[in-house]
Design an enzyme around this catalytic site. Structure first.
Site, PDB file in Angstrom:
ATOM      1  N   ASP A  97      48.726  42.562  37.824  1.00  0.00           N
ATOM      2  CA  ASP A  97      48.903  43.006  39.766  1.00  0.00           C
ATOM      3  C   ASP A  97      48.108  42.342  40.430  1.00  0.00           C
ATOM      4  O   ASP A  97      49.044  42.136  41.251  1.00  0.00           O
ATOM      5  CB  ASP A  97      47.560  43.858  39.701  1.00  0.00           C
ATOM      6  CG  ASP A  97      46.523  43.636  38.513  1.00  0.00           C
ATOM      7  OD1 ASP A  97      46.605  42.829  37.517  1.00  0.00           O
ATOM      8  OD2 ASP A  97      45.264  43.881  38.703  1.00  0.00           O
ATOM      9  N   ARG A  98      47.790  41.026  39.507  1.00  0.00           N
ATOM     10  CA  ARG A  98      47.690  39.523  40.619  1.00  0.00           C
ATOM     11  C   ARG A  98      48.655  38.881  40.565  1.00  0.00           C
ATOM     12  O   ARG A  98      48.754  38.573  41.592  1.00  0.00           O
ATOM     13  CB  ARG A  98      46.687  38.531  39.423  1.00  0.00           C
ATOM     14  CG  ARG A  98      45.030  40.113  39.896  1.00  0.00           C
ATOM     15  CD  ARG A  98      44.217  39.044  38.508  1.00  0.00           C
ATOM     16  NE  ARG A  98      43.491  37.571  39.231  1.00  0.00           N
ATOM     17  CZ  ARG A  98      42.945  36.313  38.495  1.00  0.00           C
ATOM     18  NH1 ARG A  98      42.909  35.848  38.004  1.00  0.00           N
ATOM     19  NH2 ARG A  98      42.985  35.299  39.465  1.00  0.00           N
TER      20      ARG A  98
END
Length: 264
Positions: free
Chosen positions: A103-104
């Site tokens: 997600d990062r």
């Protein structure tokens, strides 16, 4: 108007919710769908209805069921799992890219497709993007920094709002289990409001504090917000920001487009 092969399906499997959306080139078409582990038929309908031939997914939890991946691949779909082996549209000095959350990675990639918020309205983007601090306020709150040369410099991971409130109840003898609510004023006037001020506004103060400290090193720094609690932050912050609800999905599409372009 693109052809069917320009339709990309992107899937983001988070800790709390899974989301999917279809992009035509760089534009999201239709609504974002939210689904559970028992609702993958909804995702498959997107593939069929839009003639999707390219799919990417990221996950911080479970992977898509093999049943659906096999079906899509047998239908001549390219199915990519976001991972450290994919070429990304940014460089990095992060020392453990193999453990950097997907997600990062996606929010950093997504931030690169957003025009600068500091340019006057209507001014085309002609120079490099400014440094950016991307805050994804979800189950955890992640803070990620990318500089003007498109180099990812790293970031922080912090407990999210609900995790903070639940932890104070779980790891103490008498603090109550307090759900989030809109805290008013600067300090709490009861135990419940004190917990909300610490648990909820603590995220606000952490965001502001990190932004202001980094701004001393990067004077053109921009703050980008995304995630389920981004709207709460947006209503409380006292520093400039821009709100991007679908930044993870946009970033996945950016990574998929980059892969297709490099492979063609």
């Amino acid at each position: 108007m693109g052809t069917a092969t320009n339709h990309h399906l992107v899937i983001d499997i988070g800790n709390t919710v899974a989301k999917a959306a279809v992009f035509l080139d760089k534009v999201m078409i239709g609504p974002v769908i939210r689904f559970s582990d028992q609702e993958w038929e909804e995702v498959d309908r997107l593939v069929t209805n839009h003639g999707v031939k390219k799919i990417i997914y990221s996950t911080v939890a479970n992977v898509p069921p093999a049943k659906w991946i096999d079906k899509w691949e047998s239908g001549q779909c390219l199915v990519l799992a976001l991972g450290p082996d994919l070429v990304l549209p940014f460089s990095s000095v992060y020392t453990t890219m193999e453990t950097l959350g997907q997600d990062r990675i996606a929010v950093v990639a997504g931030s690169m497709a957003i025009p600068t918020t500091s340019a006057p309205c209507g001014t085309p983007q002609t120079s490099a993007l400014p440094a950016r601090l991307i805050v994804d306020a979800g189950t955890c709150v992640t803070f990620d920094l990318i500089d003007g040369s498109a180099t990812y410099l790293g970031g922080n991971i912090s407990p999210g709002i609900r995790m903070r409130l639940q932890a104070m109840h779980t790891f103490t003898a008498r603090l109550p289990d307090t759900p989030p609510a809109d805290p008013s004023g600067r300090v709490g006037w009861s135990t419940a409001s004190a917990l909300r001020h610490g648990g909820q506004l603590g995220v606000v103060y952490e965001t502001e504090g990190l932004f202001l400290r980094l701004q001393k090193q990067y004077p053109d720094l921009e703050l980008l917000l995304t995630g389920g609690d981004a709207n709460f932050l947006a209503g409380k912050l006292s520093v400039p920001f821009s709100l991007h609800p679908n930044l993870v999905l946009s970033g996945l599409n950016q990574i998929l487009s980059n892969y297709v372009q490099n492979e063609s």
